[in-house]
Design an enzyme around this catalytic site. Sequence first.
Site, short mmCIF file in Angstrom:
data_model
loop_
_atom_site.label_atom_id
_atom_site.label_comp_id
_atom_site.label_asym_id
_atom_site.label_seq_id
_atom_site.Cartn_x
_atom_site.Cartn_y
_atom_site.Cartn_z
N ASP A 355 58.75 -51.16 19.64
CA ASP A 355 59.37 -49.87 19.40
C ASP A 355 59.92 -49.29 20.69
O ASP A 355 61.35 -48.67 20.57
CB ASP A 355 58.26 -48.78 19.03
CG ASP A 355 58.81 -47.79 18.19
OD1 ASP A 355 59.83 -48.02 17.36
OD2 ASP A 355 58.29 -46.69 17.68
N ASP A 417 55.44 -45.97 11.80
CA ASP A 417 54.59 -44.63 12.40
C ASP A 417 53.42 -44.36 11.65
O ASP A 417 52.68 -43.49 12.37
CB ASP A 417 55.78 -43.60 12.89
CG ASP A 417 56.85 -44.12 13.71
OD1 ASP A 417 56.73 -44.99 14.44
OD2 ASP A 417 58.05 -43.50 13.52
#
Length: 590
Positions: A355, A417
């Site tokens: 990420d 997420d």
Amino acid sequence: MGASALTRLGAVFLLFSAQVACEYGMVHVVSETGVPRGKDYCILYNPQWAHLPHDLGKASLLQLGDWSSSLLCSPSDLPASGFSNQIPLVARGNCTFYEKVRLAQGSGARGLLVVSKEKLVPPGGNKTQYEEIGIPVALLSYKDMLDIFRSFGHKVRVALYAPSEPVLDYNMVIIFIMAVGTVALGGYWAGSRDVKKYMKHKRDDGPEKQEDEAVDVTPVMICVFVVMCCSMLVLLYYFYDHLVYVIIGIFCLASSTGLYSCLAPCVRCLPCCGCRVPDNSLPYFHKRPQARMLLLGLFCVAVSVVWGIFRNEDQWAWVLQDALGIAFCLYMLKTIRLPTFKACTLLLLVLFIYDVFFVFITPFLTKSGNSIMVEVATGPSDSATHEKLPMVLKVPRLNSSPLALCDRPFSLLGFGDILVPGLLVAYCHRFDVQVQSSRVYFVASTIAYGIGLLVTFVALALMQRGQPALLYLVPCTLVTSCAVALWRRELGAFWTGSGFVKDLPQSPWAPADSPQPPRDPDGPCPQQPPGEEQAKAPLSTEQPPEPSTSEEEGAAAPAQEPKSPAPHPSERVGQDPALSSPTAQPGISA
């Protein structure tokens, strides 16, 4: 030469300052022919030319002059009557913004709107030009100009203003509730199958009550998954217009499956439509599913199809997308299982690096200087399809602001997420079930996820750019889980996932003569040594197995030969076999 270098450096600094000072604003349009309500459109302006009022009530409502066929680059382009108390609308090109606005100001204009068919760019200039010009100049997209004339006609009045951006939009509250609620509910649901395994030990008595088996994730699967994520993200960046429809199709199929899985337990409780399909030889219907389950399947498919058709309707399609997305996340949290905290740590750390790399590092590797992750999540600006990836929770901005109107009308949170920390929360709940810790791990990890999400929102508000949420969520959840395990002195069992791995041997450091806690009929079945199974084997020929007997023990009992006479059932009442039988001591074979 030194003075020349300083001059060039100053010019670059001024140009950079002009670009940084560029802001989004609004043009409020009302009709002169009696249309009651007005409408706001996005503009891009430079406050160094002239400031715009923050309140619409303080902005002057002036007549818009349609000169979009003129470039306004020479005095010959000016009308004979001038632009007295007007805001002229001219075309972009052939000369600088300074030349256009200087001619407009000299003709009595109170502002200038430049129509652009290309991407909006900052209307820059230098310090001397800024001091000379006293009217605002802004860029308006060609698409918005066509919508203005189509909706209000050519006789309109406009007001230029730029309301202040809120520090944090209220839609973040909705995203926070959805994300934390999904993680908490998914983690609880994922651990509920272990509640049945360790607490109830009840067998399913029919095919309708059987749940799908969980898929245990191995380190090899984690590595393959991360490589696939990286490859797909890069392919989407370069071939977005071709692959976006593939992702939309996958989302429709997966979300309908997730919605069916979430609603199926509720539908099975309904008293109606319990009849089954008649006998047949069709591929699926030969199992004779219930009519209510067929209706549920059709409903889930219909919801996905409706979203797929109206996915670009910004007014309400986001509600369907969020509902389908939450159902998909719950289904994945229930199906995918991390068997150990070691696997949780590996997955979270690898995706943490993934990420951060694709958000903060890739801008230095791309020609445009944009983040690959943000570019793919929000949709490339030069995309011909103007489609958006559906793998996000999206909520429209609730505050009226130029940023919501111009650049980002929705706030987004990716499914990753939610799913990645949610798998850790699900593991914590299953471990709670095993050690009977009153869900302390589950509650602590859920609270840690909420705190990490709040930190993400604060970083987003301070930096005003897309943030890798796992940068804040992974440390919060991992550190909190480790801290709870250390505090309870269970880090070893928490790391190896004792109780979740099949055929796990009993821990060698367990004391042999430690008193056993009283057995709760609804509590977890303690792990028995092999000798105890053999000592209990003769009972299987005299009476049916007790509800606490696992399926493995029940299957193996008839094949074992008794090596000692079994006690009478009356002697076993209120007596723990682990304390009464010498064959039940650890390390001693039957």
